[in-house]
Design an enzyme around this catalytic site. Structure first.
Site, mmCIF file in Angstrom:
data_model
loop_
_atom_site.group_PDB
_atom_site.id
_atom_site.type_symbol
_atom_site.label_atom_id
_atom_site.label_comp_id
_atom_site.label_asym_id
_atom_site.label_seq_id
_atom_site.Cartn_x
_atom_site.Cartn_y
_atom_site.Cartn_z
ATOM 1 N N SER A 16 0.846 -1.196 0.000
ATOM 2 C CA SER A 16 0.000 0.000 0.000
ATOM 3 C C SER A 16 0.880 1.243 0.000
ATOM 4 O O SER A 16 1.681 1.445 0.915
ATOM 5 C CB SER A 16 -0.886 0.010 1.247
ATOM 6 O OG SER A 16 -1.359 1.326 1.458
ATOM 7 N N HIS A 41 -1.416 -1.330 -4.165
ATOM 8 C CA HIS A 41 -2.658 -0.954 -3.506
ATOM 9 C C HIS A 41 -2.666 0.557 -3.256
ATOM 10 O O HIS A 41 -1.720 1.115 -2.708
ATOM 11 C CB HIS A 41 -2.754 -1.711 -2.178
ATOM 12 C CG HIS A 41 -4.033 -1.523 -1.438
ATOM 13 N ND1 HIS A 41 -5.185 -2.243 -1.720
ATOM 14 C CD2 HIS A 41 -4.356 -0.703 -0.407
ATOM 15 C CE1 HIS A 41 -6.153 -1.878 -0.896
ATOM 16 N NE2 HIS A 41 -5.681 -0.931 -0.092
ATOM 17 N N ASP A 43 -4.770 3.736 -1.645
ATOM 18 C CA ASP A 43 -5.807 4.085 -0.676
ATOM 19 C C ASP A 43 -6.335 5.495 -0.905
ATOM 20 O O ASP A 43 -5.613 6.475 -0.724
ATOM 21 C CB ASP A 43 -5.240 3.976 0.742
ATOM 22 C CG ASP A 43 -5.045 2.526 1.161
ATOM 23 O OD1 ASP A 43 -6.012 1.751 1.043
ATOM 24 O OD2 ASP A 43 -3.933 2.178 1.580
ATOM 25 N N MET A 45 -8.972 8.298 0.235
ATOM 26 C CA MET A 45 -9.790 8.680 1.405
ATOM 27 C C MET A 45 -10.299 10.107 1.237
ATOM 28 O O MET A 45 -9.559 10.976 0.759
ATOM 29 C CB MET A 45 -8.943 8.607 2.676
ATOM 30 C CG MET A 45 -8.274 7.262 2.888
ATOM 31 S SD MET A 45 -7.408 7.215 4.466
ATOM 32 C CE MET A 45 -6.520 5.652 4.318
ATOM 33 N N HIS A 74 -8.542 1.259 -3.689
ATOM 34 C CA HIS A 74 -9.453 1.072 -2.550
ATOM 35 C C HIS A 74 -10.102 2.412 -2.226
ATOM 36 O O HIS A 74 -9.461 3.309 -1.692
ATOM 37 C CB HIS A 74 -8.592 0.540 -1.376
ATOM 38 C CG HIS A 74 -9.325 0.370 -0.086
ATOM 39 N ND1 HIS A 74 -8.673 0.119 1.109
ATOM 40 C CD2 HIS A 74 -10.648 0.398 0.220
ATOM 41 C CE1 HIS A 74 -9.559 0.016 2.080
ATOM 42 N NE2 HIS A 74 -10.761 0.189 1.575
ATOM 43 N N MET A 76 -12.184 4.652 -0.139
ATOM 44 C CA MET A 76 -12.794 4.876 1.179
ATOM 45 C C MET A 76 -13.473 6.234 1.121
ATOM 46 O O MET A 76 -13.041 7.219 1.736
ATOM 47 C CB MET A 76 -11.701 4.836 2.257
ATOM 48 C CG MET A 76 -11.219 3.426 2.529
ATOM 49 S SD MET A 76 -9.617 3.373 3.360
ATOM 50 C CE MET A 76 -8.539 3.459 1.935
ATOM 51 N N MET A 145 -11.481 -5.775 5.658
ATOM 52 C CA MET A 145 -10.586 -4.906 6.427
ATOM 53 C C MET A 145 -10.218 -5.579 7.746
ATOM 54 O O MET A 145 -11.093 -6.053 8.475
ATOM 55 C CB MET A 145 -11.259 -3.559 6.720
ATOM 56 C CG MET A 145 -11.526 -2.690 5.504
ATOM 57 S SD MET A 145 -10.068 -2.311 4.516
ATOM 58 C CE MET A 145 -9.027 -1.450 5.702
ATOM 59 N N PHE A 151 -6.245 4.896 8.390
ATOM 60 C CA PHE A 151 -4.832 5.138 8.695
ATOM 61 C C PHE A 151 -4.012 3.866 8.538
ATOM 62 O O PHE A 151 -4.526 2.767 8.760
ATOM 63 C CB PHE A 151 -4.679 5.654 10.137
ATOM 64 C CG PHE A 151 -5.489 6.887 10.401
ATOM 65 C CD1 PHE A 151 -4.994 8.146 10.060
ATOM 66 C CD2 PHE A 151 -6.766 6.792 10.941
ATOM 67 C CE1 PHE A 151 -5.759 9.283 10.274
ATOM 68 C CE2 PHE A 151 -7.537 7.929 11.154
ATOM 69 C CZ PHE A 151 -7.032 9.182 10.819
ATOM 70 N N GLY A 152 -2.734 4.053 8.186
ATOM 71 C CA GLY A 152 -1.804 2.934 8.178
ATOM 72 C C GLY A 152 -1.255 2.713 9.573
ATOM 73 O O GLY A 152 -1.494 3.508 10.487
ATOM 74 N N ASP A 183 -6.591 -6.362 4.559
ATOM 75 C CA ASP A 183 -5.942 -5.044 4.517
ATOM 76 C C ASP A 183 -5.919 -4.447 5.922
ATOM 77 O O ASP A 183 -6.970 -4.212 6.509
ATOM 78 C CB ASP A 183 -6.732 -4.146 3.555
ATOM 79 C CG ASP A 183 -6.133 -2.759 3.407
ATOM 80 O OD1 ASP A 183 -5.039 -2.502 3.921
ATOM 81 O OD2 ASP A 183 -6.795 -1.925 2.743
ATOM 82 N N GLY A 184 -4.700 -4.207 6.405
ATOM 83 C CA GLY A 184 -4.540 -3.529 7.685
ATOM 84 C C GLY A 184 -3.818 -4.394 8.702
ATOM 85 O O GLY A 184 -4.265 -5.497 9.012
HETATM 86 C C1 DX5 Z 1 -6.165 1.592 5.896
HETATM 87 C C2 DX5 Z 1 -5.747 1.300 4.469
HETATM 88 C C3 DX5 Z 1 -4.639 0.311 4.358
HETATM 89 C C4 DX5 Z 1 -3.356 0.753 4.998
HETATM 90 C C5 DX5 Z 1 -2.630 -0.460 5.491
HETATM 91 O O1 DX5 Z 1 -7.286 2.416 5.885
HETATM 92 O O2 DX5 Z 1 -6.834 0.790 3.728
HETATM 93 O O3 DX5 Z 1 -4.434 -0.069 3.017
HETATM 94 O O4 DX5 Z 1 -2.507 1.444 4.114
HETATM 95 O O5 DX5 Z 1 -1.503 -0.043 6.196
HETATM 96 P P1 DX5 Z 1 -0.742 -1.022 7.201
HETATM 97 O O6 DX5 Z 1 -0.275 -2.206 6.407
HETATM 98 O O7 DX5 Z 1 0.371 -0.178 7.720
HETATM 99 O O8 DX5 Z 1 -1.714 -1.431 8.270
HETATM 100 ZN ZN ZN Z 2 -6.472 -0.137 1.710
#
Ligand code: DX5
Ligand code: ZN
Length: 226
Positions: A16, A41, A43, A45, A74, A76, A145, A151-152, A183-184
């Site tokens: 990601s 991937h 993200d 948002m 993805h 969101m 999820m 957030f990562g 994911d996550g």
């Molecule tokens: C969270 C995102 C993920 C995120 C995953 O909302 O959809 O794709 O980037 O990050 P990690 O692997 O650090 O949990």
């Molecule tokens: Zn994602």
């Protein structure tokens, strides 16, 4: 029919870019592509569906130019139907929409396919597997999820794997070969449990871009699947 790549290795690793250095984004995308990633991937948002704002189609266009790997986008965002066409034009190969944001999920899936991309339905950790059983035959991919999106770097929510297990079981019972992605919080330590539950696609942000050696990080994730 599976392509030769997916026959060679059944697990697909999707770094990601949320955890990448955005000041050097093209370089980062090229680096993970060379390091053995299977897809990228992305993200998206909007600060409404999730409490964070990231990127839009123009950044997807830039990522598209930096790699030949499939782009897994993805969304969101609220009202994702309004933007699916823009993201596919920008180069998305797979578009994921949250079932919580789609009151007419069947229509949203058809929109993605008509725009020319593979359709993915995304479920938050608290969303029940039953929400996609009515459209299973229409889906190319399901994303479960394993953190609350936004957030990562968050901690893996293991209880979401029950959803993975239920959906893999439903796919097998109906003879459907659908990619199930998590994911996550995916790390070499958590990836094995997700694979055992039936996932075959793994998004990893921090576990890849937070590591000093991307090839080693991706190899460690693959090793964790076994
Ligand atoms: C969270 C995102 C993920 C995120 C995953 O909302 O959809 O794709 O980037 O990050 P990690 O692997 O650090 O949990
Ligand atoms: Zn994602």
């Amino acid at each position: 029919m599976p392509d030769s790549r997916s026959q060679a290795k059944s697990e697909l690793i999707a770094p990601s870019i949320l955890a990448a250095d955005f000041g050097r984004l093209a370089e980062e995308v090229k680096a993970v592509s060379d390091a053995g990633a299977d897809c990228i991937h992305v993200d998206v948002m909007d600060g409404r569906f999730v409490p964070n704002i990231t990127i839009g189609p123009i950044v997807v266009e830039a990522v598209r130019k930096a790699t030949t790997l499939p782009l897994d986008v993805h969304l969101m965002i609220v009202e994702p139907d309004l933007y699916v066409g823009d993201f596919v034009s920008a180069g998305a190969d797979i578009v994921g929409v949250h079932v919580e944001a789609c009151p007419h999920l069947h229509r949203s899936i058809q929109n993605i396919k008509e725009a020319g991309a593979r359709a993915c339905a995304v479920l938050n950790p608290a969303t029940h597997a039953s929400t996609v059983l009515g459209v299973l035959e229409d889906l190319d991919q399901i994303l479960v999820m394993t953190v609350n999106p936004g957030f990562g770097g968050q901690r893996f929510i293991a209880s979401a794997l029950e959803t993975v297990q239920t959906l893999r079981g439903a796919c097998e019972a109906r003879g459907l070969n659908i990619d199930i992605e998590v994911d996550g919080g995916v790390t070499p330590h958590t990836i094995g449990t997700a694979a055992a539950a039936g996932a075959n696609m793994f998004v990893a942000g921090t576990a890849v871009f937070g590591a000093p050696d991307y090839a080693q990080a991706i190899a460690a994730l693959r090793a964790g699947v076994a």
